[in-house]
Design a protein around this motif. Structure first.
Motif, PDB file in Angstrom:
ATOM      1  N   PHE A 114      -2.647 -13.600   2.720  1.00 56.89           N
ATOM      2  CA  PHE A 114      -3.360 -12.389   3.115  1.00 56.89           C
ATOM      3  C   PHE A 114      -2.618 -11.142   2.640  1.00 56.89           C
ATOM      4  CE2 PHE A 114      -4.659  -9.031   6.029  1.00 56.89           C
ATOM      5  CZ  PHE A 114      -6.039  -9.199   6.083  1.00 56.89           C
ATOM      6  N   VAL A 115      -1.316 -11.080   2.929  1.00 55.47           N
ATOM      7  CA  VAL A 115      -0.560  -9.873   2.562  1.00 55.47           C
ATOM      8  C   VAL A 115      -0.285  -9.820   1.062  1.00 55.47           C
ATOM      9  CG1 VAL A 115       0.448  -9.592   4.867  1.00 55.47           C
ATOM     10  CG2 VAL A 115       1.687 -10.903   3.126  1.00 55.47           C
ATOM     11  N   GLU A 116      -0.168 -10.969   0.414  1.00 59.15           N
ATOM     12  CA  GLU A 116       0.014 -10.967  -1.039  1.00 59.15           C
ATOM     13  C   GLU A 116      -1.178 -10.338  -1.746  1.00 59.15           C
ATOM     14  OE1 GLU A 116       2.960 -14.585  -2.392  1.00 59.15           O
ATOM     15  OE2 GLU A 116       0.893 -15.105  -1.864  1.00 59.15           O
ATOM     16  N   GLU A 117      -2.375 -10.593  -1.229  1.00 58.50           N
ATOM     17  CA  GLU A 117      -3.578  -9.999  -1.817  1.00 58.50           C
ATOM     18  C   GLU A 117      -3.585  -8.483  -1.662  1.00 58.50           C
ATOM     19  OE1 GLU A 117      -6.925 -11.915  -0.092  1.00 58.50           O
ATOM     20  OE2 GLU A 117      -6.586 -13.832  -1.132  1.00 58.50           O
ATOM     21  N   LEU A 118      -2.807  -7.969  -0.701  1.00 61.43           N
ATOM     22  CA  LEU A 118      -2.708  -6.527  -0.487  1.00 61.43           C
ATOM     23  C   LEU A 118      -1.544  -5.916  -1.263  1.00 61.43           C
ATOM     24  CD1 LEU A 118      -3.354  -6.484   3.374  1.00 61.43           C
ATOM     25  CD2 LEU A 118      -4.990  -5.951   1.556  1.00 61.43           C
ATOM     26  N   GLN A 231      12.918   2.193   1.426  1.00 58.86           N
ATOM     27  CA  GLN A 231      11.891   1.169   1.231  1.00 58.86           C
ATOM     28  C   GLN A 231      10.768   1.220   2.265  1.00 58.86           C
ATOM     29  OE1 GLN A 231      13.581  -2.762   0.692  1.00 58.86           O
ATOM     30  NE2 GLN A 231      15.205  -2.002  -0.657  1.00 58.86           N
ATOM     31  N   VAL A 232      10.937   2.026   3.286  1.00 56.16           N
ATOM     32  CA  VAL A 232      10.005   1.952   4.402  1.00 56.16           C
ATOM     33  C   VAL A 232       8.605   2.429   4.037  1.00 56.16           C
ATOM     34  CG1 VAL A 232      10.491   4.239   5.416  1.00 56.16           C
ATOM     35  CG2 VAL A 232       9.824   2.331   6.886  1.00 56.16           C
ATOM     36  N   GLU A 233       8.478   3.398   3.138  1.00 59.89           N
ATOM     37  CA  GLU A 233       7.142   3.885   2.796  1.00 59.89           C
ATOM     38  C   GLU A 233       6.304   2.806   2.115  1.00 59.89           C
ATOM     39  OE1 GLU A 233       5.476   6.483   3.739  1.00 59.89           O
ATOM     40  OE2 GLU A 233       7.222   7.101   4.918  1.00 59.89           O
ATOM     41  N   LYS A 234       6.934   2.035   1.235  1.00 64.87           N
ATOM     42  CA  LYS A 234       6.219   0.943   0.575  1.00 64.87           C
ATOM     43  C   LYS A 234       5.808  -0.111   1.594  1.00 64.87           C
ATOM     44  CE  LYS A 234       6.430  -2.127  -3.432  1.00 64.87           C
ATOM     45  NZ  LYS A 234       7.216  -2.526  -4.628  1.00 64.87           N
ATOM     46  N   ALA A 235       6.714  -0.410   2.520  1.00 69.99           N
ATOM     47  CA  ALA A 235       6.401  -1.376   3.569  1.00 69.99           C
ATOM     48  C   ALA A 235       5.300  -0.855   4.483  1.00 69.99           C
ATOM     49  CB  ALA A 235       7.666  -1.688   4.371  1.00 69.99           C
ATOM     50  N   GLN A 241      -2.478  -1.130   5.046  1.00 67.93           N
ATOM     51  CA  GLN A 241      -3.556  -1.883   4.417  1.00 67.93           C
ATOM     52  C   GLN A 241      -3.920  -3.118   5.232  1.00 67.93           C
ATOM     53  OE1 GLN A 241      -3.617  -2.456   0.052  1.00 67.93           O
ATOM     54  NE2 GLN A 241      -1.638  -1.401   0.056  1.00 67.93           N
ATOM     55  N   THR A 242      -2.911  -3.764   5.796  1.00 68.39           N
ATOM     56  CA  THR A 242      -3.149  -4.941   6.632  1.00 68.39           C
ATOM     57  C   THR A 242      -3.979  -4.582   7.854  1.00 68.39           C
ATOM     58  OG1 THR A 242      -1.070  -5.951   5.902  1.00 68.39           O
ATOM     59  CG2 THR A 242      -2.032  -6.779   7.938  1.00 68.39           C
ATOM     60  N   MET A 268       4.234 -11.461  10.274  1.00 68.34           N
ATOM     61  CA  MET A 268       3.431 -10.464  10.985  1.00 68.34           C
ATOM     62  C   MET A 268       3.262 -10.899  12.436  1.00 68.34           C
ATOM     63  SD  MET A 268      -0.469  -9.284  10.054  1.00 68.34           S
ATOM     64  CE  MET A 268      -1.223 -10.894  10.288  1.00 68.34           C
ATOM     65  N   ALA A 269       3.244  -9.930  13.326  1.00 73.63           N
ATOM     66  CA  ALA A 269       2.977 -10.190  14.737  1.00 73.63           C
ATOM     67  C   ALA A 269       1.872  -9.243  15.191  1.00 73.63           C
ATOM     68  CB  ALA A 269       4.227  -9.993  15.578  1.00 73.63           C
ATOM     69  N   PRO A 270       0.683  -9.755  15.500  1.00 65.71           N
ATOM     70  CA  PRO A 270      -0.423  -8.892  15.938  1.00 65.71           C
ATOM     71  C   PRO A 270      -0.315  -8.564  17.431  1.00 65.71           C
ATOM     72  CG  PRO A 270      -1.192 -11.147  15.810  1.00 65.71           C
ATOM     73  CD  PRO A 270       0.257 -11.163  15.379  1.00 65.71           C
TER      74      PRO A 270
END
Length: 364
Positions: A114-118, A231-235, A241-242, A268-270
């Motif tokens: 899922f996150v790779e597609e983003l 690096q936080v802005e990219k993360a 997007q997620t 990820m933790a929802p």
């Protein structure tokens, strides 16, 4: 609930799960004038201490779930392993976030894809459904690595670290779907925690640098340091997007490794997250209050950090039995004990947050 009208004071929030995160969500809800009821199988349900009512029933008890839902104006959850079948027994218009977030997060393979597609970058990994798959994964991904169950498992449970191909020969395949991940060389770990409101507004808290031992978080520090800050802005972009792709409502957490070549997604933790406990004292609005605000349709609170230096540490096992001595330490430590009845090894019993206007941290 209605997408535009916020829940009025006195409304009832249902919480699936009975642990410390549910306890702290309920405490935040009470401050905003709501009542909470919980639902979880029988056990040490510490959230019950602060809920108006609590259903101790199995996840497969459809009648009990229906009775629980009938008393709620909105239903949320405090951990990501609530069975989807139980969530689907709740009327969809009551649920926040959308159960799609659970569906993605409950399976490590689905989560990574899922996150790779983003656009996120993950550690190399391979699906493992058999002993033969495991051997092929070792050959393709290499060692060192970690074998993890695809579902369930947290705080290092359901995980086997493998230092070499020879060592892998001594690891018994657990007989259930797994994922094998290559180890990542990283400088530190950090979390991106956001809250997304019903209208799509997204706010971020500052990211902490996290230290784990045996797969369990032991400490979160702010400021996180220059590497994380770079690096936080990219993360955050991946996290935003997620949340948008899931139509998410509430607090969402993504964990990353800070590497020399940029952030690498871990998991990820929802839900509200251990690495965000510092927000209770350290932020303009805590993660718990903002989750309640979001699921109830209220305006979101500010997420600004209030202190120059923050140090949150978990209290684990029998350390909780003497935790009150922390209160005599200088610097006004903020102690949170979760009311768990049994203090055993590896069990999170509470946390302590220390805040300062200076910028001096000590590693444990």
């Amino acid at each position: 609930m209605n997408d535009t009208a916020p829940l009025t004071p006195g409304s009832t929030i249902g919480i699936l799960g009975g642990g410390q995160l549910g306890r702290m969500l309920a405490m935040a809800a009470v401050q905003l004038g709501y009542r909470c009821i919980g639902y979880a199988p029988a056990g040490d349900n510490v959230a019950a201490d602060v809920c108006t009512d609590f259903f101790e029933n199995g996840w497969g008890d459809k009648a009990a779930l229906a009775a629980f839902a009938s008393q709620c104006d909105v239903v949320t959850w405090e951990f990501e392993n609530v069975p989807l079948s139980a969530v689907e027994a709740i009327p969809a218009d009551l649920l926040a976030p959308d159960p799609r977030a659970l569906e993605v997060a409950q399976d490590r393979l689905s989560e990574k894809r899922f996150v790779e597609e983003l656009g996120a970058r993950c550690a190399p990994y391979a699906r493992v459904d058999s002993e033969d798959d495991f051997a092929r994964a070792i050959d393709r991904v290499g060692t060192p690595g970690i074998l993890k169950t695809a579902r369930d498992g947290y705080d290092g449970k359901g995980q086997w670290r493998i230092a070499s191909a020879h060592e892998a020969e001594g690891v018994r395949f657990p007989g259930r779907p797994c994922i094998y991940e290559g180890m990542v060389e990283f400088e530190t770990e950090f979390s991106v925690i956001l809250v997304r409101g019903r209208e799509g507004t997204v706010h971020f808290w500052d990211s902490s640098a996290n230290t784990h031992e045996g797969g369990m978080l032991v400490q979160s520090l702010l400021p996180a340091g220059p590497l994380v800050e770079a690096q936080v802005e990219k993360a955050r972009d991946i996290a935003r997007q997620t949340a948008n792709a899931l139509g998410y409502i509430g607090v969402l957490t993504l964990e990353f490794f800070a590497t020399k070549s940029g952030p690498v997604f871990n998991e990820m933790a929802p839900r509200v997250h251990n690495s965000g406990h510092w927000t209770i004292e350290g932020a303009a609005t805590s993660q718990f209050e903002n989750h309640i605000r979001a699921v109830c349709g209220l305006p979101l609170g500010g997420t600004e950090t209030r202190f120059a230096s923050i140090d949150m540490r978990n209290i684990v096992g029998e350390d909780a039995l003497t935790a009150h001595t922390i209160l005599s330490e200088p610097g006004e430590p903020h102690l949170h004990l979760y009311g768990k009845r049994e203090a055993r090894d590896g069990r999170k019993m509470g946390h302590v947050t220390r805040v300062s206007h200076g910028v001096s941290h000590e590693k444990p």
